[in-house]
Design an enzyme around this catalytic site. Sequence first.
Site, PDB file in Angstrom:
ATOM      1  N   GLY A   9       0.815  -1.203   0.000  1.00 53.52           N
ATOM      2  CA  GLY A   9       0.000   0.000   0.000  1.00 53.52           C
ATOM      3  C   GLY A   9       0.848   1.253   0.000  1.00 53.52           C
ATOM      4  O   GLY A   9       0.469   2.278   0.571  1.00 53.52           O
ATOM      5  N   MET A  14      -0.656   6.792   4.245  1.00 59.48           N
ATOM      6  CA  MET A  14       0.120   6.168   5.315  1.00 59.48           C
ATOM      7  C   MET A  14       1.282   5.360   4.756  1.00 59.48           C
ATOM      8  O   MET A  14       2.389   5.378   5.308  1.00 59.48           O
ATOM      9  CB  MET A  14      -0.782   5.275   6.167  1.00 59.48           C
ATOM     10  CG  MET A  14      -1.668   6.035   7.140  1.00 59.48           C
ATOM     11  SD  MET A  14      -0.725   6.882   8.424  1.00 59.48           S
ATOM     12  CE  MET A  14      -0.094   5.475   9.347  1.00 59.48           C
ATOM     13  N   ALA A 115      -2.173  -3.057  14.754  1.00 62.53           N
ATOM     14  CA  ALA A 115      -2.363  -1.909  15.638  1.00 62.53           C
ATOM     15  C   ALA A 115      -3.405  -0.956  15.063  1.00 62.53           C
ATOM     16  O   ALA A 115      -3.201  -0.417  13.969  1.00 62.53           O
ATOM     17  CB  ALA A 115      -1.037  -1.176  15.849  1.00 62.53           C
ATOM     18  N   PRO A 116      -4.507  -0.737  15.772  1.00 63.82           N
ATOM     19  CA  PRO A 116      -5.491   0.239  15.307  1.00 63.82           C
ATOM     20  C   PRO A 116      -4.914   1.647  15.223  1.00 63.82           C
ATOM     21  O   PRO A 116      -5.390   2.470  14.447  1.00 63.82           O
ATOM     22  CB  PRO A 116      -6.592   0.161  16.372  1.00 63.82           C
ATOM     23  CG  PRO A 116      -6.432  -1.184  16.999  1.00 63.82           C
ATOM     24  CD  PRO A 116      -4.954  -1.441  16.976  1.00 63.82           C
ATOM     25  N   ASN A 117      -3.907   1.930  16.035  1.00 67.25           N
ATOM     26  CA  ASN A 117      -3.287   3.250  16.033  1.00 67.25           C
ATOM     27  C   ASN A 117      -1.821   3.111  16.439  1.00 67.25           C
ATOM     28  O   ASN A 117      -1.505   2.378  17.376  1.00 67.25           O
ATOM     29  CB  ASN A 117      -4.019   4.183  17.008  1.00 67.25           C
ATOM     30  CG  ASN A 117      -3.768   5.638  16.721  1.00 67.25           C
ATOM     31  OD1 ASN A 117      -2.622   6.077  16.600  1.00 67.25           O
ATOM     32  ND2 ASN A 117      -4.838   6.414  16.601  1.00 67.25           N
ATOM     33  N   PHE A 118      -0.945   3.820  15.724  1.00 64.03           N
ATOM     34  CA  PHE A 118       0.487   3.755  16.008  1.00 64.03           C
ATOM     35  C   PHE A 118       0.997   4.988  16.753  1.00 64.03           C
ATOM     36  O   PHE A 118       2.177   5.063  17.070  1.00 64.03           O
ATOM     37  CB  PHE A 118       1.277   3.596  14.708  1.00 64.03           C
ATOM     38  CG  PHE A 118       1.258   2.202  14.147  1.00 64.03           C
ATOM     39  CD1 PHE A 118       2.138   1.238  14.609  1.00 64.03           C
ATOM     40  CD2 PHE A 118       0.355   1.849  13.159  1.00 64.03           C
ATOM     41  CE1 PHE A 118       2.128  -0.051  14.100  1.00 64.03           C
ATOM     42  CE2 PHE A 118       0.331   0.564  12.633  1.00 64.03           C
ATOM     43  CZ  PHE A 118       1.223  -0.391  13.109  1.00 64.03           C
ATOM     44  N   HIS A 145     -12.304  11.580  11.941  1.00 63.95           N
ATOM     45  CA  HIS A 145     -11.301  11.294  10.920  1.00 63.95           C
ATOM     46  C   HIS A 145     -11.618  12.024   9.616  1.00 63.95           C
ATOM     47  O   HIS A 145     -12.725  12.533   9.425  1.00 63.95           O
ATOM     48  CB  HIS A 145     -11.216   9.789  10.643  1.00 63.95           C
ATOM     49  CG  HIS A 145     -10.477   9.022  11.692  1.00 63.95           C
ATOM     50  ND1 HIS A 145     -11.050   8.674  12.901  1.00 63.95           N
ATOM     51  CD2 HIS A 145      -9.206   8.530  11.731  1.00 63.95           C
ATOM     52  CE1 HIS A 145     -10.169   8.009  13.632  1.00 63.95           C
ATOM     53  NE2 HIS A 145      -9.049   7.908  12.948  1.00 63.95           N
ATOM     54  N   LYS A 149     -11.759   8.065   4.988  1.00 61.99           N
ATOM     55  CA  LYS A 149     -11.658   6.827   5.776  1.00 61.99           C
ATOM     56  C   LYS A 149     -12.860   5.935   5.477  1.00 61.99           C
ATOM     57  O   LYS A 149     -14.000   6.397   5.491  1.00 61.99           O
ATOM     58  CB  LYS A 149     -11.587   7.150   7.268  1.00 61.99           C
ATOM     59  CG  LYS A 149     -11.355   5.916   8.144  1.00 61.99           C
ATOM     60  CD  LYS A 149     -11.073   6.305   9.579  1.00 61.99           C
ATOM     61  CE  LYS A 149     -10.882   5.091  10.478  1.00 61.99           C
ATOM     62  NZ  LYS A 149      -9.766   4.225  10.035  1.00 61.99           N
ATOM     63  N   GLY A 155     -10.755   1.775  14.109  1.00 63.39           N
ATOM     64  CA  GLY A 155     -10.140   0.708  14.888  1.00 63.39           C
ATOM     65  C   GLY A 155      -9.694   1.188  16.256  1.00 63.39           C
ATOM     66  O   GLY A 155      -9.744   0.441  17.240  1.00 63.39           O
TER      67      GLY A 155
END
Length: 255
Positions: A9, A14, A115-118, A145, A149, A155
């Site tokens: 991706g 991202m 991970a839903p969020n980093f 968001h 999205k 998440g």
Amino acid sequence: MSIKVIVAGFKGRMGSTAVEMVKGDDELTLAALLDPFAAEKEVDGVPVFTDKADLVGFDADVWVDFTIPAVAYENTHFALENGFAPVVGTTGFTEAQIQKLTDLSKDKSIGGLIAPNFAIGAILLMKFAAEASKYFPDLEIIELHHDKKKDAPSGTAVKTAELIREVRESKRQGAEDEMETLAGARGAEFDGFRIHSVRLPGLVAHQEVIFGAQGEGLTLRHDSYDRISFMSGVNLGIKEVVKRDQLVYGLEHLL
């Protein structure tokens, strides 16, 4: 020894940010790029693939995935089957899918991270919210968001809700005879409390958890203003999964 990284991706927001992070770290090597819509064959000497099947047998250590929910499970399964430790930021996994991937990682003795969020601040928000819910069991989650999205709720919101559910006594909030005069006005229900999703241009990733009690309130909020805020967590994930022998769900397990 440098950790060899595949970024799936890589043409997305991202993914492209992750590429720059990997290129800027001397301990990491960008080994390959994957995107089904890529027209180029290489980028700065790094080979580009449009079909993950062509990566079978490829020499790499970690598979970073910032694709879309529709293919994230299949990609993560592929990575584990082929010896790549996955670091996945794509959201939309079901609990059953996460369990299947965890079981597969154990069978293969390969580390991994979904991970839903980093963002480190977002991880702290989740922890603080879970702790606060022991004392303020009446709460609602609002996540905000950008309007591109695809999944809702985020998440991060789901993970926050799951952590709260682990420590909060289950209760249904609101009036017993509550009635929505406009369907969906109260948001999605999770273990008796509500989750609300906002989608607007100009936003990146934001979340607040609002708590209420007799005569007082508490609001916890985290804001990511730029996608660079996620890269410290992605970097940590890459360097940690190669040391581990099973997949974990949530960056907090690596902190």
